[in-house]
Write a protein that holds these residues in place. Structure first.
Motif: not given
Length: 424
Positions: A62-77
């Motif tokens: 769930d945190c991954q989903r929100v992070l990528t949504h808000m910051l516009g980059q994938d987790m590795e980036s």
């Protein structure tokens, strides 16, 4: 010189998205989770601090989903290392590669995603908004046809920047882009008389307002779209758009003047559709709304309306209703209240005063006001103002052999005026 430590990628993405502190990002992530339908997710500043450490833990789904949504980059980036082995591709990366390969195989152009583009710094929002603000002020002094290409080019720049931003920065860019498209649409409709093009432009403005999640901007755009069917006599279409505009205005905590402007827009549409009594009731409601006041301030970008503009709407409606003495008194008061920067509005008021005198059987006074409107139009072109003068000339047909009317014709069909009208 010591080098920065920790997860620099996440910190850079946070700052680029407009969140200058870890606490600001934590609050935004918690709020965004609600919008994404993720219940019970609360992210604190300690969690963000851990993510920005030298060895950040892999966030929960769930945190991954929100992070990528808000910051516009994938987790590795964003500087996170997946828990699986480096030689094994993550499911998301496999899916992206599959999509890219399929698109290339069938010969389609791949749509660039946010992760494929460079991320703009947070300062880009202030820079882009500053130009939007300048165009807003220039509209009142620069000829609209001259300003138009610059404003349209600025909107194109905003469209290019939007995919390269995320979070708060993206919302600020989107809001400024919506305002820019709104300005372009207003010029197309009121100044250049291109309603079809204005309709397309205002749709873009509404889409950008949605990206910014700015309901007041959405209300302003929707109300402007109501003018298009309203001026064509399509009352049902105009009123449907006004219902939508008022709905968005309620969500955005509209000021008293904003609500009164909505009344004025609807009154204009009703007047054009032959419902003067309904229009006068709407204007009266707008006057009461301004008198009652509101603790909500006007949005910065709403610089096209105030009590004098509402009175101008009223004078025109009184004129169309046949209340000529009342219209004359209202319009004369408006003319005294207009500032030097209200040149466009002055041409409309002068045109309406000319129409009032024609309706009262005073061709001489009518021609004087019409010529004053033409004098102003020679300095500040406004298609709506010219329309008013043309309507007056039609009303003066019974006196067309009078010297005053022939003098008006000489001005109305001078070389410069005729060429300007045909060119536009």
């Amino acid at each position: 010189m010591s080098r920065p430590t920790g997860n620099i990628r996440l910190k850079s993405a946070r700052v680029a998205a407009g969140y200058n502190s870890q606490q600001a990002l934590a609050d935004a992530l918690t709020e965004a989770a609600k919008g994404l339908g993720i219940r019970g997710l609360a992210i604190g500043v300690r969690q963000v601090r851990r993510w920005e450490s030298a060895n950040p833990p892999w966030p929960q789904p769930d945190c991954q989903r929100v992070l990528t949504h808000m910051l516009g980059q994938d987790m590795e980036s964003l500087g996170f290392t997946p828990p699986w082995e480096a030689t094994t591709e993550s499911p998301d990366r496999v899916r992206r590669n599959l999509i890219t390969t399929t698109v290339a195989a069938v010969g389609l152009a791949a749509v660039p995603t946010q992760t494929a583009l460079a991320v703009q710094p947070a300062s880009v929002a202030a820079d882009f908004t500053a130009v939007t603000r300048s165009h807003r002020r220039l509209y009142w002094s620069v000829a609209p046809a001259t300003l138009y290409p610059s404003a349209a080019a600025h909107a194109s720049l905003g469209c290019a920047l939007l995919p390269e931003t995320a979070g708060q920065t993206r919302k600020l860019i989107a809001a400024a882009l919506s305002e820019t498209w709104l300005l372009v649409g207003r010029i197309e409709f009121f100044d250049l008389r291109e309603p079809d093009r204005a309709s397309d432009t205002l749709l873009r403005a509404l889409q950008a307002a949605g990206e910014a999640d700015d309901p007041l901007l959405g209300a302003a755009v929707l109300a402007h779209t109501a003018f298009i069917p309203g001026w064509e006599g399509r009352r049902d279409d105009a009123l449907e758009r006004m219902v939508a505009a008022r709905t968005y205005a309620r969500r955005g905590q509209a000021s008293a003047e904003f609500e009164a402007w909505l009344d004025a827009v609807e009154a204009e549409c009703e007047t054009r559709c032959g419902n003067s009594r309904t229009a006068l009731n709407l204007i009266r409601h707008g006057e009461d709304t301004i008198a009652a006041g509101s603790h909500h301030p006007n949005p910065e970008w709403m610089d096209w309306f105030g009590p004098a503009r509402l009175a101008a709407f009223k004078g025109n409606t009184q004129l169309k209703a046949g209340h000529v003495p009342q219209a004359r008194a209202t319009l004369l008061a408006v003319l005294d209240e207009l500032s030097p920067g209200d040149a466009e509005q002055a041409t409309v008021v002068l045109g309406d005063l000319a129409a009032a005198e024609a309706a009262a059987g005073n061709p001489g006074e009518s021609c004087q006001y019409a010529i004053r409107a033409l004098d102003q139009l020679a300095m500040t072109w406004y298609a709506t103002g010219m329309d008013r003068v043309r309507e007056v000339r039609k009303a003066l047909a019974p006196w067309q052999h009078e010297p005053c009317v022939r003098e008006l014709d000489d001005r109305l069909y001078s070389w410069s005026t005729t060429v300007s009208a045909l060119a536009r």
